[in-house]
Design an enzyme around this catalytic site. Structure first.
Site: not given
Length: 246
Positions: A120, A171, A225
């Site tokens: 992906d 993140k 993605d």
């Protein structure tokens, strides 16, 4: 997948495309269409991927399938691979995870190294240069990394002055360098993945690697993605310029 410098850049390198995931974040948009067949610019994402791998000199691709595998094999029957490219399908008997899928199909990979990529992910990088840099590094594994303006969705990669990965960070918003989901793995590392019973490439293999053992190759090319509805909607605008169609 790349903008190749030479047509023979990936010759002799087996390519594993991880395409067996459930695609839960995007199921509301795709329904019973597997993520690798998501429509991007009027054609299946897999079509873009195979064309660009073939243009980079790839000769053999192994699709690591699972959820909705029959849809993918049916699409391949109706859409032959580009000339010179052989596509082999391997189907996991149950969800095995990204590392587990590689382990299940280990006997299907004959080259050393093997190029592994998420099914992906699109990154406009020179994979021939990635292969060459991996060879020079002497590392068992190399990670293709990309600089992005907003790394909030992704864990950051911290890279030392020697070009080796020091750690995978949490993140955080803002610009940064991230894992692009494209790897070169040695045969020895693949054998260890099998022996260790690893399930997730990210958690069980990459994040557990000692600092300084993984080589990083950084690109500034276009990246996306298609794992969320928002990124899928934006994918055509990323892929078309890289294909030279706009």
């Amino acid at each position: 997948m790349d903008t190749p410098k030479t047509g023979a850049g990936l010759a002799g390198v087996d390519i594993a495309v991880l395409a067996g995931g459930l695609g839960t974040r995007i199921r509301g948009v795709l329904g019973d269409t597997p993520k690798v067949l998501a429509p991007v610019g009027g054609r299946a994402f897999l079509g873009h991927l195979l064309d660009r791998l073939a243009a980079a000199g790839a000769q053999r691709v192994v699709l690591c399938l699972g959820h909705l595998a029959d849809r993918v094999t049916g699409w391949l029957d109706a859409n032959p691979a580009p000339p010179g490219l052989t596509v082999v399908c391997g189907i996991e008997p149950r969800p095995l995870g990204t590392a587990g899928a590689l382990a299940h199909l280990r006997s299907s990979f004959h080259s050393d190294p093997v190029l592994v990529l998420n099914g992906d992910t699109f990154v406009d990088a020179d994979l021939a240069a990635f292969r060459a840099a991996h060879g020079r590094s002497g590392a068992e594994a190399s990670v293709l990394c990309v600089a992005v303006e907003d790394a909030a969705r992704y864990g950051r990669v911290e890279i030392g002055a020697d070009g080796r990965i020091q750690r995978f960070a949490e993140k955080q918003p803002g610009s940064g360098t991230i894992n692009a989901g494209v790897y070169l793995f040695s045969a020895a590392l693949l054998d260890r993945i099998v022996a260790d019973g690893a399930v997730s490439l990210e958690r069980d293999v990459l994040e557990r690697a000692p600092p300084g053992t993984l080589n990083a190759h950084v690109t500034t090319g276009r990246f996306i993605d298609i794992g969320t509805p928002e990124s899928l909607a934006a994918a055509a605008d990323v892929i078309a310029p890289a294909d030279g169609s706009s």
